[in-house]
Design a protein around this motif. Sequence first.
Motif, PDB file in Angstrom:
ATOM      1  N   UNK A 148     -67.370  35.776  18.442  1.00  0.00           N
ATOM      2  CA  UNK A 148     -68.312  34.750  18.877  1.00  0.00           C
ATOM      3  C   UNK A 148     -68.866  35.078  20.260  1.00  0.00           C
ATOM      4  N   UNK A 149     -70.113  34.695  20.524  1.00  0.00           N
ATOM      5  CA  UNK A 149     -70.656  34.870  21.880  1.00  0.00           C
ATOM      6  C   UNK A 149     -69.921  33.982  22.861  1.00  0.00           C
ATOM      7  N   UNK A 150     -69.951  34.333  24.144  1.00  0.00           N
ATOM      8  CA  UNK A 150     -69.344  33.488  25.166  1.00  0.00           C
ATOM      9  C   UNK A 150     -69.923  32.082  25.084  1.00  0.00           C
ATOM     10  N   UNK A 151     -69.049  31.097  25.227  1.00  0.00           N
ATOM     11  CA  UNK A 151     -69.483  29.709  25.147  1.00  0.00           C
ATOM     12  C   UNK A 151     -68.304  28.812  24.861  1.00  0.00           C
ATOM     13  N   UNK A 152     -68.582  27.532  24.656  1.00  0.00           N
ATOM     14  CA  UNK A 152     -67.553  26.532  24.354  1.00  0.00           C
ATOM     15  C   UNK A 152     -67.841  25.950  22.977  1.00  0.00           C
ATOM     16  N   UNK A 153     -66.818  25.926  22.139  1.00  0.00           N
ATOM     17  CA  UNK A 153     -66.966  25.512  20.758  1.00  0.00           C
ATOM     18  C   UNK A 153     -65.960  24.407  20.415  1.00  0.00           C
ATOM     19  N   UNK A 154     -66.309  23.581  19.463  1.00  0.00           N
ATOM     20  CA  UNK A 154     -65.360  22.674  18.832  1.00  0.00           C
ATOM     21  C   UNK A 154     -64.926  23.331  17.528  1.00  0.00           C
ATOM     22  N   UNK A 155     -63.620  23.333  17.237  1.00  0.00           N
ATOM     23  CA  UNK A 155     -63.127  24.026  16.047  1.00  0.00           C
ATOM     24  C   UNK A 155     -61.955  23.269  15.438  1.00  0.00           C
ATOM     25  N   UNK A 156     -61.739  23.485  14.146  1.00  0.00           N
ATOM     26  CA  UNK A 156     -60.617  22.868  13.439  1.00  0.00           C
ATOM     27  C   UNK A 156     -59.335  23.649  13.694  1.00  0.00           C
ATOM     28  N   UNK A 157     -58.224  22.930  13.809  1.00  0.00           N
ATOM     29  CA  UNK A 157     -56.908  23.549  13.943  1.00  0.00           C
ATOM     30  C   UNK A 157     -56.151  23.298  12.637  1.00  0.00           C
ATOM     31  N   UNK A 158     -56.075  24.331  11.807  1.00  0.00           N
ATOM     32  CA  UNK A 158     -55.402  24.220  10.506  1.00  0.00           C
ATOM     33  C   UNK A 158     -53.983  24.759  10.617  1.00  0.00           C
ATOM     34  N   UNK A 159     -53.021  24.027  10.057  1.00  0.00           N
ATOM     35  CA  UNK A 159     -51.628  24.470  10.076  1.00  0.00           C
ATOM     36  C   UNK A 159     -51.022  24.317   8.691  1.00  0.00           C
ATOM     37  N   UNK A 160     -49.813  24.851   8.522  1.00  0.00           N
ATOM     38  CA  UNK A 160     -49.132  24.789   7.230  1.00  0.00           C
ATOM     39  C   UNK A 160     -48.139  23.629   7.170  1.00  0.00           C
ATOM     40  N   UNK A 161     -48.214  22.689   8.129  1.00  0.00           N
ATOM     41  CA  UNK A 161     -47.213  21.634   8.182  1.00  0.00           C
ATOM     42  C   UNK A 161     -47.816  20.310   8.620  1.00  0.00           C
ATOM     43  N   UNK A 162     -47.406  19.230   7.969  1.00  0.00           N
ATOM     44  CA  UNK A 162     -47.848  17.888   8.359  1.00  0.00           C
ATOM     45  C   UNK A 162     -47.156  17.423   9.636  1.00  0.00           C
ATOM     46  N   UNK A 163     -46.133  18.152  10.071  1.00  0.00           N
ATOM     47  CA  UNK A 163     -45.403  17.791  11.283  1.00  0.00           C
ATOM     48  C   UNK A 163     -45.939  18.525  12.521  1.00  0.00           C
ATOM     49  N   UNK A 164     -46.809  19.486  12.313  1.00  0.00           N
ATOM     50  CA  UNK A 164     -47.347  20.298  13.405  1.00  0.00           C
ATOM     51  C   UNK A 164     -48.861  20.337  13.235  1.00  0.00           C
ATOM     52  N   UNK A 165     -49.560  19.575  14.059  1.00  0.00           N
ATOM     53  CA  UNK A 165     -51.001  19.455  13.879  1.00  0.00           C
ATOM     54  C   UNK A 165     -51.635  18.891  15.141  1.00  0.00           C
ATOM     55  N   UNK A 166     -52.949  18.909  15.177  1.00  0.00           N
ATOM     56  CA  UNK A 166     -53.665  18.305  16.310  1.00  0.00           C
ATOM     57  C   UNK A 166     -53.440  16.803  16.304  1.00  0.00           C
ATOM     58  N   UNK A 167     -53.476  16.225  17.487  1.00  0.00           N
ATOM     59  CA  UNK A 167     -53.318  14.787  17.598  1.00  0.00           C
ATOM     60  C   UNK A 167     -54.363  14.073  16.761  1.00  0.00           C
ATOM     61  N   UNK A 168     -53.983  12.969  16.127  1.00  0.00           N
ATOM     62  CA  UNK A 168     -54.912  12.258  15.250  1.00  0.00           C
ATOM     63  C   UNK A 168     -56.132  11.764  16.017  1.00  0.00           C
ATOM     64  N   UNK A 169     -55.985  11.532  17.323  1.00  0.00           N
ATOM     65  CA  UNK A 169     -57.128  11.110  18.128  1.00  0.00           C
ATOM     66  C   UNK A 169     -58.181  12.208  18.232  1.00  0.00           C
ATOM     67  N   UNK A 170     -57.768  13.460  18.017  1.00  0.00           N
ATOM     68  CA  UNK A 170     -58.689  14.598  18.116  1.00  0.00           C
ATOM     69  C   UNK A 170     -59.350  14.935  16.782  1.00  0.00           C
ATOM     70  N   UNK A 171     -59.004  14.158  15.752  1.00  0.00           N
ATOM     71  CA  UNK A 171     -59.616  14.367  14.438  1.00  0.00           C
ATOM     72  C   UNK A 171     -59.406  15.785  13.927  1.00  0.00           C
ATOM     73  N   UNK A 172     -58.228  16.359  14.219  1.00  0.00           N
ATOM     74  CA  UNK A 172     -57.891  17.684  13.714  1.00  0.00           C
ATOM     75  C   UNK A 172     -58.539  18.834  14.447  1.00  0.00           C
TER      76      UNK A 172
END
Length: 282
Positions: A53-77
């Motif tokens: 990706x070119x230099x910059x700031x992006x919003x991206x999804x954080x996908x994991x293999x566990x329901x116990x390890x994930x982005x905070x629900x306030x961050x919408x994943x």
Amino acid sequence: MKRVFSCVVAASLALSLLAGCGASSTASSAASGAASSEAASSVASSAVETAALPDGVYTADFDTDSSMFHANEACNGKGTLTVENGQMTFHVSLASTHIVNLYLGKAADAAANASDWLQPTTDTVTYSDGTSEEVYGFDIPVSAVDADFDLAILGTKGKWYDHVVSVRNAVEQAGTAAPADGTYTCEVTLEGGSGRATVESPAALTVADGKMTATIVWSSPNYDYMIVDGEKYLPTNTDGNSTFEIPVAALDTALDVTADTVAMSTPHEIEYTLTFDSASLK
């Protein structure tokens, strides 16, 4: 009902992200020391390869293999992906403070490579019902987007666990990038709230290492904190109108902020947007 993050991921900063969650790691036998050091070096090396990706700031999804390890629900994943000089770093706020370290690699190699553990940041997330919570966030080096990689986690009980994660669907945040490092003034527009509050314009804008910080001076002494990209900022002064130094992800785009006022009978969080005009930079 699932709560929704009330402030921008964003931004920022940032940039320094998001903004906007982290952890650390441990575990392994002495016999695998040399091999694990080599593996850690390989991971570190791959993390600094030229980003797709070119230099910059992006919003991206954080996908994991566990329901116990994930982005905070306030961050919408989601989290904030920053690409600078071809290197990618992803900041994610986790669900709690129960994950204390992360390690890029396998759990079995973590203990022998303590210097490579990712250390947490303390992030303040704000939910749609107005409540706030401090959680751990992490800055994770990323060698490629849309690709799985190993990321071990260390919990409060001292045990490492293997996980496979990925950073996907990166969308560049709108707006004008930061000018060259230096000190500027910039016209700023405030919207939201009752319309009675204002901020001083132009505002002082400092750019260091490509990251922008604005000095916001309110028309009232009654603001006791601001929240930007999930982070809480306290006033920099004790007398006069409330003054804050906050990160700015981009110019010419609305930056969502929350400001808490104590002017009412009870403290009250109010949502605003701030827009910095690149054409006014001096």
